[in-house]
Design an enzyme around this catalytic site. Structure first.
Site, PDB file in Angstrom:
ATOM      1  N   CYS A  57      49.893  32.017  16.700  1.00  0.00           N
ATOM      2  CA  CYS A  57      51.240  32.377  17.181  1.00  0.00           C
ATOM      3  C   CYS A  57      52.341  32.036  16.182  1.00  0.00           C
ATOM      4  CB  CYS A  57      51.503  31.683  18.518  1.00  0.00           C
ATOM      5  SG  CYS A  57      50.204  31.998  19.716  1.00  0.00           S
ATOM      6  N   THR A  89      46.633  33.592  31.043  1.00  0.00           N
ATOM      7  CA  THR A  89      47.674  33.205  30.079  1.00  0.00           C
ATOM      8  C   THR A  89      47.839  34.263  28.975  1.00  0.00           C
ATOM      9  OG1 THR A  89      46.101  31.833  28.815  1.00  0.00           O
ATOM     10  CG2 THR A  89      47.386  30.722  30.501  1.00  0.00           C
ATOM     11  N   GLU A 108      48.896  38.250  15.027  1.00  0.00           N
ATOM     12  CA  GLU A 108      47.488  37.848  14.947  1.00  0.00           C
ATOM     13  C   GLU A 108      46.604  38.906  15.600  1.00  0.00           C
ATOM     14  OE1 GLU A 108      45.913  35.080  17.841  1.00  0.00           O
ATOM     15  OE2 GLU A 108      47.938  34.317  18.184  1.00  0.00           O
ATOM     16  N   HIS A 124      57.818  27.844  21.730  1.00  0.00           N
ATOM     17  CA  HIS A 124      56.732  28.813  21.881  1.00  0.00           C
ATOM     18  C   HIS A 124      56.118  28.543  23.259  1.00  0.00           C
ATOM     19  CE1 HIS A 124      53.056  30.947  21.584  1.00  0.00           C
ATOM     20  NE2 HIS A 124      52.310  29.863  21.508  1.00  0.00           N
TER      21      HIS A 124
HETATM   22  C1  LIG Z   1      45.749  26.508  29.846  1.00  0.00           C
HETATM   23  C2  LIG Z   1      44.306  26.536  30.307  1.00  0.00           C
HETATM   24  C3  LIG Z   1      43.533  25.471  29.522  1.00  0.00           C
HETATM   25  C4  LIG Z   1      44.209  26.240  31.799  1.00  0.00           C
HETATM   26  O1  LIG Z   1      42.846  26.311  32.188  1.00  0.00           O
HETATM   27  P1  LIG Z   1      42.337  25.906  33.659  1.00  0.00           P
HETATM   28  O2  LIG Z   1      40.886  25.706  33.617  1.00  0.00           O
HETATM   29  O3  LIG Z   1      42.886  26.900  34.618  1.00  0.00           O
HETATM   30  O4  LIG Z   1      43.038  24.504  33.829  1.00  0.00           O
HETATM   31  P2  LIG Z   1      43.277  23.607  35.097  1.00  0.00           P
HETATM   32  O5  LIG Z   1      42.146  23.708  36.054  1.00  0.00           O
HETATM   33  O6  LIG Z   1      43.575  22.299  34.488  1.00  0.00           O
HETATM   34  O7  LIG Z   1      44.558  24.200  35.857  1.00  0.00           O
HETATM   35  C5  LIG Z   1      45.787  24.374  35.220  1.00  0.00           C
HETATM   36  C6  LIG Z   1      46.871  23.622  35.985  1.00  0.00           C
HETATM   37  O8  LIG Z   1      47.004  24.184  37.295  1.00  0.00           O
HETATM   38  C7  LIG Z   1      47.033  23.127  38.263  1.00  0.00           C
HETATM   39  N1  LIG Z   1      46.568  23.679  39.519  1.00  0.00           N
HETATM   40  C8  LIG Z   1      45.311  24.061  39.857  1.00  0.00           C
HETATM   41  N2  LIG Z   1      45.308  24.580  41.106  1.00  0.00           N
HETATM   42  C9  LIG Z   1      46.572  24.514  41.560  1.00  0.00           C
HETATM   43  C10 LIG Z   1      47.217  24.912  42.770  1.00  0.00           C
HETATM   44  N3  LIG Z   1      46.530  25.497  43.767  1.00  0.00           N
HETATM   45  N4  LIG Z   1      48.536  24.722  42.895  1.00  0.00           N
HETATM   46  C11 LIG Z   1      49.238  24.160  41.897  1.00  0.00           C
HETATM   47  N5  LIG Z   1      48.699  23.751  40.723  1.00  0.00           N
HETATM   48  C12 LIG Z   1      47.375  23.953  40.556  1.00  0.00           C
HETATM   49  C13 LIG Z   1      46.127  22.087  37.658  1.00  0.00           C
HETATM   50  O9  LIG Z   1      46.342  20.820  38.257  1.00  0.00           O
HETATM   51  C14 LIG Z   1      46.565  22.137  36.206  1.00  0.00           C
HETATM   52  O10 LIG Z   1      47.810  21.479  36.062  1.00  0.00           O
HETATM   53  P3  LIG Z   1      47.934  20.116  35.234  1.00  0.00           P
HETATM   54  O11 LIG Z   1      47.356  20.395  33.878  1.00  0.00           O
HETATM   55  O12 LIG Z   1      49.388  19.883  35.205  1.00  0.00           O
HETATM   56  O13 LIG Z   1      47.156  19.119  36.006  1.00  0.00           O
HETATM   57  C15 LIG Z   1      43.705  27.950  30.062  1.00  0.00           C
HETATM   58  O14 LIG Z   1      44.466  28.882  30.772  1.00  0.00           O
HETATM   59  C16 LIG Z   1      43.629  28.335  28.609  1.00  0.00           C
HETATM   60  O15 LIG Z   1      42.687  27.987  27.914  1.00  0.00           O
HETATM   61  N6  LIG Z   1      44.642  29.126  28.106  1.00  0.00           N
HETATM   62  C17 LIG Z   1      44.675  29.605  26.754  1.00  0.00           C
HETATM   63  C18 LIG Z   1      45.011  28.537  25.743  1.00  0.00           C
HETATM   64  C19 LIG Z   1      46.460  28.118  25.781  1.00  0.00           C
HETATM   65  O16 LIG Z   1      47.316  28.803  26.267  1.00  0.00           O
HETATM   66  N7  LIG Z   1      46.738  26.940  25.196  1.00  0.00           N
HETATM   67  C20 LIG Z   1      48.066  26.396  25.101  1.00  0.00           C
HETATM   68  C21 LIG Z   1      48.398  25.818  23.786  1.00  0.00           C
HETATM   69  S1  LIG Z   1      48.371  26.998  22.489  1.00  0.00           S
END
Ligand SMILES: CC(C)(COP(=O)(O)OP(=O)(O)OC[C@H]1O[C@@H](n2cnc3c(N)ncnc32)[C@H](O)[C@@H]1OP(=O)(O)O)[C@@H](O)C(=O)NCCC(=O)NCCS
Length: 483
Positions: A141, A183, A107, A281
Site C-alpha cells: 500500500c 477487508t 500493487e 492508511h
Molecule cells: C484484520 C484481520 C486479521 C481480521 O481477521 P479475523 O480473523 O476476522 O479477526 P478477529 O476474529 O480477531 O476479528 C476481528 C475483530 O472483530 C471483533 N469481533 C468479532 N466478532 C464481533 C462481533 N460480533 N461484534 C463486534 N466485534 C466482533 C474481534 O474481537 C476483533 O476485534 P479486536 O481485534 O479488537 O479484538 C483480517 O481481516 C485480515 O487478515 N485482513 C487483511 C490484512 C489487513 O488488513 N491487515 C492490516 C494491516 S496492513
C-alpha cells in the site's frame, strides 16, 4: 498552462519555461487538485456478515467497515487509472500538455514489464505531449506515497521545467475467501502536484521505517490474491507507527521553524496536539482507531521524557513500558481506546468516511482518507489546518509526513469544488447481494490474466466516464472504451 504562468496570470500555453526564481525553492509545493474513482457496485457488510455466517457486528463493529466497493471483469488497474486521471484533468481544466511528470503507485500488477504509466500516455496523445517523466512504484500500500514524494522532489529539483506533476494511486483490493475477504475494496485517487498548492507538504520532517517482513505479499503472479498473515500485518503496522512517530517528532522538533511556518507564537515542544487532523492508511477502520489509541501512549511517553509531570497519570502503569512487548496487551489497548476517544472523534474520524464506505484501496487508501477529511467540513473551517499523515505498506515500507492547508481561500475552494460530487456519487452506487459479489470474485479469479478474453460484465452499470475493457486479444493487448 504551466504552473509559473498561472501564478503570473499569463494565458500562454507554451509548455516549458524557466521554473526557478533564482536559487530559491518553489513555494508551497503540495497537492493542488484531487479526484477519486470508486466502483458503481458495493456489498453491504451487514449482508456479508449474515451470508458468511459470522456473528452480527464482526465486520461492522469489529473491523469498523460499512460497505465494500468491488468491480467485475470489465475493469482492471489500467482502466481505473485512466478513469480517475481523465476525470481530474477535465474537472480542473488542466491541459495534458502542462503535465511534466506522472507517476503511478499500485500493487495491482497485470504485466511484469509494461507499466500502467505507458497505458495512461493515451490520455496525452492528442496534446502531442510525450515528454513526461516518472513511471511506477510498487510495494503493497506504499506506492502512492513513494510516487507523491518523487513528484514533490521533481518539482523541488533542478530538473523541474515549470509544469505540473501528477500522481495516481490505485488498486483493486481482493482477498481469497476467508477472514481477510471483508477487508477488500477498490479505488483510485489522482493528485495534481505543484507550487502554490492547497495542501502544502512540510519540508525536512518526513520520517521513514522500512524492514524485511513477510506479513502480506503477492508471490503468485497467476492470482490477484495476496498471501497474508493478518495478525502479523496488524503488528507490523503498529510497529511501523511507533518508529515513524518517534522519528517524525524528533525531526519536527529539530526543524521547528520549518514546521511552524516561522510562527514563533507556539513556543513549547511540538507534539500531537499541534495537529488538527491525523490521517492514516486505513486497511480497516478499527485498526486506525487502535492506532490513534497507540499514538496517545507514544505522545505521553515523549512528553514525559521532556517533563515527567506531563505524563497522563491514568497511564502510570505503562510509564516504563517496552513498546515491542506491548502489541498484544489487550488491557492496555482498551484503556488507550477510552483515553483517546475524544482525539479520535476530533482528529481522525472525519477522515474515515470513504474507507468505511468503500473499504481498503491499498495505495489509494491514505489519499482517500485525506479526501474524506477535506469534504467533512466547509472551506472556511479548514483554512490553515495542520495535518499529520501515516502511510504503511506491508513487506514493509512506512512513512509519516505532515502538511498544512493553505490560508488562501481561492486555492482551497478550487480543490473543494473538484471534490463536491463525491457524496452524490456514493449515493448512486448499487447494493449487490453477497452471492453476486462472490460470483463476481469467482469470475475475476477464473479469468485473471487469461488471453484471449472477452469480458462479460454489464457496461450499462458503469458510471458515465468510466473506462472499461472491451477485449484482451491473444497477444494480451488490452483495448478500452469509455461509458
Ligand atoms: C484484520 C484481520 C486479521 C481480521 O481477521 P479475523 O480473523 O476476522 O479477526 P478477529 O476474529 O480477531 O476479528 C476481528 C475483530 O472483530 C471483533 N469481533 C468479532 N466478532 C464481533 C462481533 N460480533 N461484534 C463486534 N466485534 C466482533 C474481534 O474481537 C476483533 O476485534 P479486536 O481485534 O479488537 O479484538 C483480517 O481481516 C485480515 O487478515 N485482513 C487483511 C490484512 C489487513 O488488513 N491487515 C492490516 C494491516 S496492513
Amino acid at each position: 498552462m504551466p504552473v509559473n504562468q498561472i501564478q503570473n496570470g499569463s494565458s500562454s500555453s507554451s509548455s516549458t519555461t524557466s521554473a526557478r526564481n533564482g536559487s530559491k525553492w518553489p513555494e508551497n509545493v503540495g497537492i493542488i487538485a484531487m479526484d477519486i474513482y470508486f466502483p458503481s457496485s458495493y456489498v453491504d457488510q451487514t449482508d456479508l456478515e449474515e451470508f458468511n455466517g459470522v456473528s452480527k457486528g464482526k465486520y461492522t463493529i469489529g473491523l469498523g467497515q460499512l460497505k465494500m466497493g468491488f468491480t467485475d471483469d470489465r475493469e482492471d488497474i489500467s482502466s481505473i487509472c485512466l478513469t480517475v486521471t481523465e476525470s481530474l484533468l477535465k474537472k480542473y481544466k488542466i491541459s495534458p500538455a502542462d503535465i511534466g511528470f506522472l507517476m503511478i503507485g499500485t500493487e495491482t500488477i497485470i504485466d511484469k514489464s509494461k507499466s500502467i504509466k505507458t497505458v495512461l500516455m493515451d490520455l496525452f496523445k492528442d496534446s502531442g505531449n510525450t515528454d513526461i517523466e516518472g513511471i511506477h512504484a510498487t510495494n503493497a500500500c506504499y506506492g502512492g506515497t513513494a510516487s507523491l514524494f518523487h513528484a514533490i522532489d521533481w518539482i523541488e529539483s533542478s530538473n523541474w521545467d515549470g509544469r505540473y506533476a501528477l500522481v495516481v494511486a490505485a488498486d483493486i483490493a481482493v482477498y481469497a475467501s476467508g477472514a481477510a475477504r471483508p477487508t477488500g475494496g477498490c479505488g483510485a485517487v489522482a493528485m495534481l502536484i505543484g507550487p502554490n498548492s492547497a495542501i502544502i507538504l512540510d519540508r525536512k520532517v518526513r520520517s521513514t521505517y522500512m524492514a524485511n517482513v513477510y506479513d502480506f505479499y503477492k508471490p503468485d503472479l497467476s492470482s490477484e490474491y495476496p498471501y497474508v498473515d493478518g495478525p502479523l500485518s496488524n503488528q507490523c503496522y503498529l510497529q511501523a507507527l511507533d518508529q515513524c512517530f518517534n522519528l517524525y517528532f524528533d525531526k519536527a522538533n529539530r526543524n521547528r521553524e520549518e514546521l511552524l511556518n516561522h510562527d514563533h507564537s507556539e513556543q513549547s515542544m511540538i507534539d500531537l496536539s499541534h495537529f488538527d487532523a491525523v490521517i492514516f492508511h486505513a486497511p480497516y477502520c478499527k485498526l486506525v482507531q487502535k492506532s490513534v489509541a497507540r499514538m496517545h501512549l507514544l505522545n505521553n511517553l515523549r512528553l514525559q521524557a521532556n517533563d515527567p509531570s506531563r505524563f497522563d497519570l491514568k497511564l502510570e502503569k505503562y510509564r516504563n513500558i517496552k513498546l515491542e512487548d506491548s502489541y498484544n496487551d489487550r488491557e492496555m489497548e482498551k484503556l488507550l481506546l477510552t483515553l483517546s476517544s475524544e482525539n479520535f472523534s476530533k482528529q481522525t474520524d472525519p477522515s474515515l468516511m470513504l474507507a468505511r464506505e468503500i473499504g481498503n484501496m491499498y495505495t489509494a487508501s491514505l489519499y482517500a482518507c485525506l479526501i474524506s477529511y477535506l469534504i467533512s467540513d466547509s472551506v472556511e473551517n479548514q483554512i490553515d489546518k495542520h495535518l499529520l499523515l501515516f502511510s504503511y505498506g506491508s513487506g514493509l515500507a512506512a512513512s509519516m509526513f505532515s502538511a498544512r492547508i493553505t490560508k488562501d481561500k481561492t486555492i482551497l475552494s478550487r480543490l473543494s469544488n473538484g471534490l463536491a460530487d463525491i457524496k452524490s456519487r456514493l449515493q448512486q452506487r448499487r447494493r449487490v447481494p453477497p452471492a453476486k459479489f462472490e460470483e463476481t470474485l469467482n469470475l475475476r479469479e477464473k479469468t485473471h490474466n487469461i488471453a484471449p478474453y472477452a469480458p462479460t460484465g454489464d457496461i450499462s452499470l458503469l458510471m458515465a466516464g468510466t473506462y472499461y475493457i472491451t477485449e484482451i486479444n491473444q497477444k494480451y493487448h488490452r483495448k478500452y472504451s469509455k461509458a
